[in-house]
Every structure is written in structure tokens, then in C-alpha cells.
Write a protein that holds these residues in place. Structure first.
Motif, PDB file in Angstrom:
ATOM      1  N   THR A 484      43.115  51.352  39.211  1.00 50.80           N
ATOM      2  CA  THR A 484      41.850  50.735  38.817  1.00 50.80           C
ATOM      3  C   THR A 484      42.053  49.972  37.518  1.00 50.80           C
ATOM      4  O   THR A 484      42.993  50.239  36.753  1.00 50.80           O
ATOM      5  N   LEU A 485      41.155  49.009  37.252  1.00 50.82           N
ATOM      6  CA  LEU A 485      41.287  48.166  36.063  1.00 50.82           C
ATOM      7  C   LEU A 485      39.899  47.907  35.487  1.00 50.82           C
ATOM      8  O   LEU A 485      38.950  47.594  36.216  1.00 50.82           O
ATOM      9  N   ARG A 486      39.802  48.058  34.157  1.00 47.66           N
ATOM     10  CA  ARG A 486      38.573  47.706  33.457  1.00 47.66           C
ATOM     11  C   ARG A 486      38.902  46.635  32.436  1.00 47.66           C
ATOM     12  O   ARG A 486      39.895  46.723  31.708  1.00 47.66           O
ATOM     13  N   ASP A 491      34.195  47.132  35.246  1.00 49.81           N
ATOM     14  CA  ASP A 491      35.206  47.292  36.288  1.00 49.81           C
ATOM     15  C   ASP A 491      35.579  45.925  36.840  1.00 49.81           C
ATOM     16  O   ASP A 491      34.706  45.077  37.098  1.00 49.81           O
ATOM     17  N   ALA A 492      36.882  45.713  37.003  1.00 49.55           N
ATOM     18  CA  ALA A 492      37.370  44.451  37.554  1.00 49.55           C
ATOM     19  C   ALA A 492      37.749  44.644  39.013  1.00 49.55           C
ATOM     20  O   ALA A 492      38.320  45.674  39.391  1.00 49.55           O
ATOM     21  N   GLU A 493      37.443  43.640  39.830  1.00 51.05           N
ATOM     22  CA  GLU A 493      37.829  43.673  41.240  1.00 51.05           C
ATOM     23  C   GLU A 493      39.322  43.365  41.344  1.00 51.05           C
ATOM     24  O   GLU A 493      39.779  42.319  40.895  1.00 51.05           O
ATOM     25  N   ILE A 494      40.077  44.302  41.913  1.00 51.81           N
ATOM     26  CA  ILE A 494      41.520  44.099  42.068  1.00 51.81           C
ATOM     27  C   ILE A 494      41.773  43.377  43.385  1.00 51.81           C
ATOM     28  O   ILE A 494      41.387  43.847  44.461  1.00 51.81           O
ATOM     29  N   LEU A 495      42.426  42.231  43.295  1.00 51.33           N
ATOM     30  CA  LEU A 495      42.739  41.423  44.464  1.00 51.33           C
ATOM     31  C   LEU A 495      44.125  41.736  45.007  1.00 51.33           C
ATOM     32  O   LEU A 495      44.385  41.538  46.206  1.00 51.33           O
ATOM     33  N   TYR A 496      45.021  42.205  44.101  1.00 50.71           N
ATOM     34  CA  TYR A 496      46.407  42.496  44.498  1.00 50.71           C
ATOM     35  C   TYR A 496      46.968  43.492  43.502  1.00 50.71           C
ATOM     36  O   TYR A 496      46.809  43.314  42.285  1.00 50.71           O
ATOM     37  N   ALA A 497      47.593  44.544  43.957  1.00 50.42           N
ATOM     38  CA  ALA A 497      48.253  45.519  43.078  1.00 50.42           C
ATOM     39  C   ALA A 497      49.459  46.063  43.826  1.00 50.42           C
ATOM     40  O   ALA A 497      49.355  47.045  44.578  1.00 50.42           O
ATOM     41  N   ALA A 498      50.591  45.422  43.634  1.00 47.32           N
ATOM     42  CA  ALA A 498      51.815  45.803  44.333  1.00 47.32           C
ATOM     43  C   ALA A 498      53.010  45.297  43.533  1.00 47.32           C
ATOM     44  O   ALA A 498      52.851  44.636  42.498  1.00 47.32           O
ATOM     45  N   LEU A 499      54.214  45.607  44.010  1.00 40.38           N
ATOM     46  CA  LEU A 499      55.414  45.167  43.306  1.00 40.38           C
ATOM     47  C   LEU A 499      55.432  43.650  43.159  1.00 40.38           C
ATOM     48  O   LEU A 499      55.132  42.913  44.113  1.00 40.38           O
ATOM     49  N   ASN A 510      46.573  41.395  40.235  1.00 36.76           N
ATOM     50  CA  ASN A 510      45.690  40.243  40.178  1.00 36.76           C
ATOM     51  C   ASN A 510      44.260  40.771  40.212  1.00 36.76           C
ATOM     52  O   ASN A 510      43.892  41.517  41.132  1.00 36.76           O
ATOM     53  N   ALA A 511      43.450  40.417  39.234  1.00 35.90           N
ATOM     54  CA  ALA A 511      42.090  40.950  39.146  1.00 35.90           C
ATOM     55  C   ALA A 511      41.106  39.839  38.812  1.00 35.90           C
ATOM     56  O   ALA A 511      41.411  38.926  38.031  1.00 35.90           O
ATOM     57  N   ARG A 512      39.921  39.944  39.405  1.00 36.47           N
ATOM     58  CA  ARG A 512      38.862  38.989  39.101  1.00 36.47           C
ATOM     59  C   ARG A 512      38.250  39.349  37.745  1.00 36.47           C
ATOM     60  O   ARG A 512      37.923  40.517  37.480  1.00 36.47           O
ATOM     61  N   ILE A 513      38.084  38.348  36.895  1.00 33.14           N
ATOM     62  CA  ILE A 513      37.544  38.563  35.553  1.00 33.14           C
ATOM     63  C   ILE A 513      36.031  38.657  35.643  1.00 33.14           C
ATOM     64  O   ILE A 513      35.371  37.737  36.150  1.00 33.14           O
ATOM     65  N   PRO A 514      35.450  39.754  35.188  1.00 34.15           N
ATOM     66  CA  PRO A 514      33.984  39.874  35.237  1.00 34.15           C
ATOM     67  C   PRO A 514      33.298  38.760  34.452  1.00 34.15           C
ATOM     68  O   PRO A 514      33.840  38.244  33.464  1.00 34.15           O
ATOM     69  N   ALA A 515      32.140  38.404  34.857  1.00 34.22           N
ATOM     70  CA  ALA A 515      31.376  37.350  34.187  1.00 34.22           C
ATOM     71  C   ALA A 515      31.099  37.733  32.734  1.00 34.22           C
ATOM     72  O   ALA A 515      30.835  38.893  32.411  1.00 34.22           O
ATOM     73  N   VAL A 522      39.733  44.439  25.369  1.00 37.74           N
ATOM     74  CA  VAL A 522      40.606  45.533  25.759  1.00 37.74           C
ATOM     75  C   VAL A 522      40.625  45.653  27.282  1.00 37.74           C
ATOM     76  O   VAL A 522      39.569  45.689  27.930  1.00 37.74           O
ATOM     77  N   VAL A 523      41.841  45.719  27.832  1.00 38.19           N
ATOM     78  CA  VAL A 523      42.023  45.935  29.260  1.00 38.19           C
ATOM     79  C   VAL A 523      42.592  47.337  29.451  1.00 38.19           C
ATOM     80  O   VAL A 523      43.583  47.708  28.795  1.00 38.19           O
ATOM     81  N   THR A 524      41.978  48.119  30.329  1.00 36.52           N
ATOM     82  CA  THR A 524      42.411  49.486  30.595  1.00 36.52           C
ATOM     83  C   THR A 524      42.912  49.586  32.026  1.00 36.52           C
ATOM     84  O   THR A 524      42.152  49.357  32.973  1.00 36.52           O
ATOM     85  N   LEU A 525      44.200  49.888  32.159  1.00 39.53           N
ATOM     86  CA  LEU A 525      44.792  50.108  33.477  1.00 39.53           C
ATOM     87  C   LEU A 525      44.869  51.619  33.708  1.00 39.53           C
ATOM     88  O   LEU A 525      45.408  52.346  32.878  1.00 39.53           O
ATOM     89  N   ARG A 526      44.352  52.057  34.847  1.00 38.90           N
ATOM     90  CA  ARG A 526      44.416  53.471  35.204  1.00 38.90           C
ATOM     91  C   ARG A 526      45.164  53.611  36.510  1.00 38.90           C
ATOM     92  O   ARG A 526      44.812  52.989  37.508  1.00 38.90           O
ATOM     93  N   ILE A 527      46.245  54.416  36.473  1.00 43.30           N
ATOM     94  CA  ILE A 527      47.020  54.719  37.672  1.00 43.30           C
ATOM     95  C   ILE A 527      47.030  56.230  37.820  1.00 43.30           C
ATOM     96  O   ILE A 527      47.579  56.937  36.965  1.00 43.30           O
ATOM     97  N   GLY A 528      46.404  56.719  38.891  1.00 46.72           N
ATOM     98  CA  GLY A 528      46.227  58.156  39.011  1.00 46.72           C
ATOM     99  C   GLY A 528      45.378  58.651  37.864  1.00 46.72           C
ATOM    100  O   GLY A 528      44.280  58.143  37.617  1.00 46.72           O
TER     101      GLY A 528
END
Length: 540
Positions: A484-486, A491-499, A510-515, A522-528
Motif C-alpha cells: 500500500t502507498l500513502r 491513500d494512493a491508487e497503485i497501478l503497478y507494483a512489481a519487479l 506506479n501510483a496515481r497522485i491524489p488530487a 511525505v510518501v509512506t510505503l507499507r509492505i506487509g
């Protein structure tokens, strides 16, 4: 999608911090010890203070005792109770951490001494341990504390009656007895005005430079290693090496395993240069420290302060005597291992990209890896390997001061990673870090279109389907843990999250930037259950 080629990794990796000079104590002469030369210092780690005894100032030889508190940045004169050693200069002052005592040996005033005194730091009192036994009276000798055998070892030195010495003696701190451990074979030429340090990992005393007038060069520029267990000297010859010198400052950093050399008297006058020596690789390297350059000087005394990861130098002659207290520190944290993306390391995870910093790690010009015909990174590059729990790690880049590597997925669920660097088959460094299944790090660089941002991360753990260590990404494998990404508080919509294509160990998001998002955010990446945060600047 942006392709993140493996050959770009060296350019984006976290850079090694350089040494930096600073003055610990700007003070007037009345607020601390008088300006002086040849006043030895040592470090009382349990109290966080530097101890200074004696030296030669404008009034002559001194026997005053001072303490500099690292916590307060203030000097205080200790004025010990009872008898005190005679005034002198050119003595040695080492610290006995077992009994919390500073050990004073020999020196010169109107004559020469061979006495041994101990300053009890807890009781603020001196006690004489030995007199008129053991080595001949002398000054300008060297001394180390042999932590493995609880003793002080001195070597070489001078008296006007006997000239220069080439002997080596050990003083047992349990029995207060001297032992002559001078070998019968090869040894450094007779000399004085030199220093020695202890490399505990190798169990060696390193002795450098000095003055051999009457027997050889003055100043000297040679380096010798004394194998304490075997009582054997070996000369260490290396190119390049520092200009010859005497009356310099020298300390040993056990964390980075580096000898640090500063200033001294050379063939053309006073020196101000800084060099480091790596005993594991037999490499000298000139340094260009940042900060306030203290200028050329000799007759400076030194000690290493592990609490600050710094060499500390006191006093000396710059054209006149000085009472400056100088710190030469590496601002980098003690660990040699850091995330190649964020520059911070608290733990490693399978598949993550890390950098290892040191010296003598590889070719000076650097060597970048390329994929082999089967699509894998090499696990040895220019004679350098990194092994994690005994498993060879894929390598991206190797240079004399830096290695970029991937933590092998094969370490699995281990709780600790033992990370070793080998050069031409010889182990030269070892570090230990905890292992976490996921330990994400965001790289500070990103790209942005009108409403989409592309980020890169490491430390995302295993993928589904599984990815092999060092394998070139040719299909969009995704982390097994949810991503997930904030961006800011949204919350940002994730369009692609892979190698990321054509990389190893790099996650592309790849994430859509909120309006409404613009400017530093600050960008917060959460994995698990693990998070990483980095500030990015978004265009409007």
C-alpha cells in the motif's frame, strides 16, 4: 514503464561519509590546560572523559592532570590526592579498563625516567607500580594496552646516555612486573618520536615512523607490525604511503579497522595531512577531511574515542605551543552496511540491496556487474565476494571503498545475517545485522507525469512466483506481502507494483497522485507490516 538498469546502481547508492575535523573545546588558557607539547592523553570510557597528564609548556615540564568531559565540553583540573609523578614530557599514558586506571610510563625532564604509575580514576589518586626495574630509562617511546593479556607493551625510545632503543617490553598489570619480549630476529631500526597502536582483531601492534638519527633516516616513513602472540616483527611496505615523519598523532579505529595518521614533522617542516591505513589489505589512503582545518603541527598527542567513532588530538606545536583539542570523526554510523537506497540500515531482508563501505574492497576505478548469458548477476567481481551466512551474494558494483550487493534469498528465515567481505579469498571485514522478512526502503529519486508517480523500493521480501537471487527481472513478479502507498495523508491508487524490468531486487511502484498534492510531501510505503517513509517534491 521506466527501466532501471543494473549499471545505474553505483550512481544512486548512498555515499560514504568522509572524515571531518572539529574543535572540541574552544577555551582560553585559563579555562583549561596551558598550551604545551608532548603531554600524553588517554580515554576513560566509563566516565566519558579524556585524561591529560604533563607535557612541556612555556614554564617547563608539568605534572598536572586534567580531564575533558565529552558530555559538558569542559576541562577540569583533577588535583589527585597523595604523591604524584614527577613533572615530565615524552611519556606514555594508556588506559587499563579492567581496574579503571591510567598507566603512566617513563618520560623525560632534567633526566630520564623508567617508572610506572597508575592513576586510579575512581579514587582520584596516584600509586607507583614500579621503579628502576625493567627497561632502561627513556622518553619518546610508544605504548599500547594489550587487551587480550591485560598488559601494556612499550617499544623503542631514547636517552641521551644510551641513544635510541629497538627493544620491546611488556608490563603485566596483574603482577606489576616487566618482561623483555624483544625478538632476536628482524625488528624496526632503533628510533624514538614515533607511536604505536593495537589492532586487536589481528593481535598486532602497528609501529610507524619516528627518528633514527645515528642509525638511519630522521624522519622515518616505515610501518611495522608486531605479532604479539609470536613476538615477531614484519615490515609492511605499500605504495602509495605517507611522507616520512616524526612527532605526529596516530590512533586506531577498531570499528572500521583503520589506523589514522595526522600531521607531524616531515623533511620540509610541519605537516597537516591525514592518512588512513587498512591492515587487512595493507593499503594507505590519503584523506581530505571536511570541517575546520586545524593547520600544520607536530608534537601532537592522540587517542581514539570509540563513543564518538573519532580520533582526538591534543596540543602540539604550530609555530607556538597550542592547547587545542581536535576531533577527527567519521559522521557515518559505525556499521559498514547501509541500504543502497535510503542510506540507513537497522536490519536486512532477503533480496534487499545494500552497500558495504570500507577500504581495499576492490579496484580503485570501480567495476560494474553485468548479467551473464543466463540472466544472473555474478557472485564474485574483480576478486571480491560478499557472503551472507556463508552464501555468496549477487554483486552489482565493486570499488575500493564500496560494494553494492543483494542479500541472497537463500538466507530464508534466519534471525541474523553474518556478512563477510572477502578479497582474493581472504576475509577482511565482518558485520552482523538482524534479519526481517520485509524491510522496505524507498529510493529518493522518482518520476512524475501529470497525475502518476513512479517510485522504486528495495527490501520487499520474497515474490510470487519466487525470484532467484541475482535474477534479471523479465516478468512482473509481485511481492508476496501486500503493498500500500500513502502520499501525504491520502491513500494512493497503485497501478503497478512489481519487479522493475531488467533489474534485480528493485520494486517499481506506479501510483496515481491524489488530487491537491504538490510541493514537499511525505510518501509512506507499507509492505506487509513494515513501512518506509521518504519526502518527495511533487510538481503542481
Amino acid at each position: 514503464m521506466l527501466r532501471f538498469a543494473v549499471l545505474l546502481l553505483p550512481a544512486i547508492a548512498f555515499c560514504q561519509s568522509s572524515l571531518e575535523f572539529s574543535r572540541l573545546s574552544p577555551f582560553s588558557a585559563s579555562a583549561g590546560p596551558s598550551p604545551r607539547v608532548d603531554g600524553s592523553i588517554t580515554y576513560d570510557a566509563s566516565a566519558g572523559r579524556i585524561l591529560l597528564f604533563g607535557g612541556l609548556d612555556a614554564s617547563g615540564d608539568r605534572n598536572d592532570l586534567w580531564a575533558f568531559s565529552l558530555a559538558t565540553g569542559q576541562w577540569s583540573e583533577l588535583n589527585p590526592l597523595g604523591p604524584v609523578p614527577a613533572a615530565r614530557h615524552g611519556h606514555t599514558f594508556t588506559f587499563d579498563p579492567v581496574r579503571r586506571r591510567a598507566i603512566l610510563i617513563a618520560g623525560q625532564s632534567r633526566g630520564f625516567f623508567n617508572d610506572v604509575w597508575a592513576f586510579d580514576a575512581a579514587r582520584n589518586s596516584w600509586a607507583k607500580l614500579s621503579d628502576d626495574t625493567g627497561p632502561s630509562p627513556r622518553y619518546a617511546h610508544s605504548a599500547i594496552y594489550d587487551s587480550k593479556r591485560d598488559r601494556v607493551i612499550i617499544s623503542h625510545g631514547f636517552t641521551s646516555e644510551s641513544g635510541r632503543f629497538d627493544d620491546t617490553w611488556a608490563f603485566n598489570l596483574k603482577t606489576n612486573a616487566w618482561f623483555n619480549m624483544t625478538p632476536t630476529g628482524t625488528k624496526p631500526l632503533r628510533r624514538c618520536l614515533h607511536h604505536a597502536v593495537y589492532d586487536e582483531e589481528a593481535d598486532e601492534m602497528l609501529l610507524y615512523g619516528g627518528c633514527s638519527s645515528g642509525f638511519g633516516p630522521c624522519p622515518q616513513g616505515d610501518l611495522w607490525a608486531f605479532d604479539i602472540g609470536k613476538s615477531a616483527w614484519t615490515q609492511r611496505a605499500a605504495t602509495p604511503s605517507p611522507p616520512a615523519r616524526e612527532r605526529y598523532g596516530m590512533a586506531f579505529d577498531p570499528t572500521r579497522r583503520l589506523l589514522i595518521l595526522f600531521a607531524g614533522g616531515g623533511t620540509s617542516g610541519l605537516l597537516s595531512d591525514v592518512w588512513t591505513y587498512n591492515p587487512a589489505t595493507n593499503v594507505w589512503a590519503p584523506q581530505d577531511p571536511a570541517g575546520d582545518s586545524p593547520g600544520a603541527r607536530n608534537r601532537v598527542e592522540s587517542v581514539f574515542v570509540a563513543d564518538r567513532n573519532a580520533a582526538v588530538f591534543f596540543g602540539g606545536y604550530t609555530g607556538s605551543n597550542t592547547n587545542e583539542l581536535l576531533q577527527l570523526a567519521a559522521p557515518a554510523p559505525p556499521t559498514r552496511i547501509r541500504s543502497a537506497f535510503s542510506g540507513v540500515t537497522s536490519a536486512v531482508s532477503p533480496g534487499a540491496i545494500h552497500s558495504f563501505y570500507g577500504s581495499g574492497l576492490g579496484p580503485a576505478s570501480g567495476a560494474a556487474a553485468s548479467y551473464d548469458p543466463t540472466g544472473f548477476l555474478p557472485r564474485s567481481l574483480s576478486g571480491t565476494e560478499v557472503r551472507v551466512n556463508g552464501i555468496a551474494a549477487p554483486l552489482y558494483f565493486v570499488r575500493s571503498d564500496q560494494i553494492n550487493f543483494q542479500v541472497p534469498y537463500e538466507i530464508g528465515t534466519a534471525s541474523e545475517a553474518v556478512i563477510r567481505v572477502l578479497v582474493n579469498g581472504a576475509g577482511i571485514y565482518e558485520e552482523r545485522l538482524p534479519v526481517q522478512p520485509v524491510a522496505p526502503d524507498l529510493h529518493p529519486a522518482f518520476t512524475q507525469t501529470v497525475d502518476v508517480a513512479v517510485f522504486y523500493a528495495s527490501g520487499f521480501g520474497v515474490t510470487n512466483p519466487a525470484t532467484a537471487s541475482g535474477e534479471r527481472a523479465t516478468q512482473p513478479r509481485r511481492p508476496s506481502a501486500p503493498v500500500t502507498l500513502r502520499i501525504g495523508d491520502l491513500d494512493a491508487e497503485i497501478l503497478y507494483a512489481a519487479l522493475a524490468p531488467d533489474t534485480s531486487g528493485v520494486l517499481q511502484i506506479n501510483a496515481r497522485i491524489p488530487a491537491g498534492i504538490h510541493g514537499a510531501t511525505v510518501v509512506t510505503l507499507r509492505i506487509g507490516s513494515a513501512e518506509a517513509q521518504t519526502t518527495f517534491r511533487f510538481a503542481q
